[in-house]
Design an enzyme around this catalytic site. Structure first.
Site, mmCIF file in Angstrom:
data_model
loop_
_atom_site.group_PDB
_atom_site.id
_atom_site.type_symbol
_atom_site.label_atom_id
_atom_site.label_comp_id
_atom_site.label_asym_id
_atom_site.label_seq_id
_atom_site.Cartn_x
_atom_site.Cartn_y
_atom_site.Cartn_z
ATOM 1 N N ASP A 239 0.875 -1.168 0.000
ATOM 2 C CA ASP A 239 0.000 0.000 0.000
ATOM 3 C C ASP A 239 0.927 1.237 0.000
ATOM 4 O O ASP A 239 2.131 1.105 0.238
ATOM 5 C CB ASP A 239 -0.847 -0.037 1.283
ATOM 6 C CG ASP A 239 -1.574 1.254 1.530
ATOM 7 O OD1 ASP A 239 -2.236 1.746 0.610
ATOM 8 O OD2 ASP A 239 -1.468 1.783 2.663
ATOM 9 N N ASP B 8 -0.154 5.217 0.940
ATOM 10 C CA ASP B 8 -0.373 6.204 2.011
ATOM 11 C C ASP B 8 -0.448 5.521 3.377
ATOM 12 O O ASP B 8 -1.261 4.626 3.596
ATOM 13 C CB ASP B 8 -1.668 6.979 1.742
ATOM 14 C CG ASP B 8 -1.525 7.868 0.526
ATOM 15 O OD1 ASP B 8 -0.631 8.724 0.534
ATOM 16 O OD2 ASP B 8 -2.298 7.697 -0.428
HETATM 17 C C1 XBP Z 1 -5.198 6.358 1.121
HETATM 18 C C2 XBP Z 1 -6.171 7.287 0.598
HETATM 19 C C3 XBP Z 1 -5.784 8.177 -0.459
HETATM 20 C C4 XBP Z 1 -5.257 9.567 -0.080
HETATM 21 C C5 XBP Z 1 -5.786 10.583 -1.026
HETATM 22 O O1 XBP Z 1 -4.655 5.575 0.056
HETATM 23 O O2 XBP Z 1 -7.314 7.222 0.954
HETATM 24 O O3 XBP Z 1 -6.982 8.315 -1.108
HETATM 25 O O4 XBP Z 1 -5.637 9.941 1.213
HETATM 26 O O5 XBP Z 1 -5.368 10.384 -2.308
HETATM 27 P P1 XBP Z 1 -3.830 4.196 0.295
HETATM 28 P P2 XBP Z 1 -6.179 11.038 -3.531
HETATM 29 O O6 XBP Z 1 -4.655 3.125 -0.379
HETATM 30 O O7 XBP Z 1 -2.510 4.404 -0.403
HETATM 31 O O8 XBP Z 1 -3.667 3.970 1.756
HETATM 32 O O9 XBP Z 1 -6.586 12.423 -3.121
HETATM 33 O O10 XBP Z 1 -5.230 11.029 -4.688
HETATM 34 O O11 XBP Z 1 -7.404 10.190 -3.818
HETATM 35 MG MG MG Z 2 -2.876 3.204 3.458
#
Ligand code: XBP
Ligand code: MG
Length: 227
Positions: free
Chosen positions: A9, A11
């Site tokens: 993953d 973020d």
């Molecule tokens: C976590 C998220 C992402 C970001 C925002 O993603 O919810 O949507 O917070 O990104 P991950 P965008 O699956 O990597 O944990 O504004 O580009 O949607």
């Molecule tokens: Mg994440």
């Protein structure tokens, strides 16, 4: 079954990016004169909704239902485009480091011949900017399923299923690393085993279904991870 690939993953897992996302949202809202401010407690709740556009829509639904009019999706797309520009500029300069252990684990996995992939609900431009800022090479990752090609967000398994299809591997030949309950649910729904390493915003998330949970990966070896 022996593991042939690691799926990361982004973020919260590769790096603590959510504060940069939050600040980019707020700067965008200010630039458009909306008067919306997402403080940390509110953002913590909004994060239950994966994806920036979906998060804005959920906020409007909850706090500004009067704005639920035709054309809202277009306005959200405009806001989100600006937010992405602000975020990518901030992280591409190296403002956010990788979480402890990530760079070493990526190197160990490459040395061990494991295939690497990304499965995220964030925008591809965000992933590339983060990699640019942290020294990870996109070339090390055989495939990256981002919101651009997997628009149905976690906890839906779409991003993970896409990665499996592209890698041409069965789910039990891969191990996933996630930071959030939504991410763990998405990976499990794709039949994958998941290691969870909660991030600042997901510290209280349920780890149901995760094979193991680590506060961070600083002292975790690849062998332990694959355990
Ligand atoms: C976590 C998220 C992402 C970001 C925002 O993603 O919810 O949507 O917070 O990104 P991950 P965008 O699956 O990597 O944990 O504004 O580009 O949607
Ligand atoms: Mg994440």
């Amino acid at each position: 079954m022996e593991k042939h690939a690691l799926i990361f993953d982004v973020d919260g897992t590769l790096a603590e990016t959510e504060e940069a996302h939050r600040l980019a949202f707020n700067q965008t809202f200010a630039e458009y004169g909306l008067g919306w401010v997402w403080d940390q407690p509110l953002y913590g709740k909004l994060l239950k909704v994966s994806g920036g556009k979906e998060r804005i829509r959920a906020y409007v639904q909850d706090q500004h239902p009067d704005m639920l009019v035709p054309g809202l999706d277009l306005r959200i797309a405009t806001l989100h485009q600006r937010k992405t520009a602000i975020y990518t500029k901030a992280v591409a300069t190296g403002a956010i480091p990788l979480r402890p252990g990530i760079a070493r684990l990526v190197a160990e996995a490459r040395d061990a011949g494991l295939r690497l992939a990304i499965a995220t609900t964030t925008t591809r431009a965000n992933v590339l900017a983060l990699m640019q800022g942290t020294g990870l090479s996109p070339d090390w990752f055989e495939t990256m399923a981002c919101s651009d090609d997997a628009p149905v967000k976690k906890p839906d398994p779409q991003a993970y299923l896409l990665v499996l299809e592209r890698l041409k591997l069965p789910a039990d030949a891969c191990l996933t690393i996630e930071d959030s309950a939504n991410g763990v649910r998405a990976a499990r729904a794709a039949g994958l085993e998941v290691v969870m390493t909660p991030s600042a915003y997901t510290a209280r998330d349920k780890a149901d279904g995760a094979r193991s949970v680590w506060p961070d990966l600083e002292l975790v070896s690849l062998g332990q991870l694959l355990g």
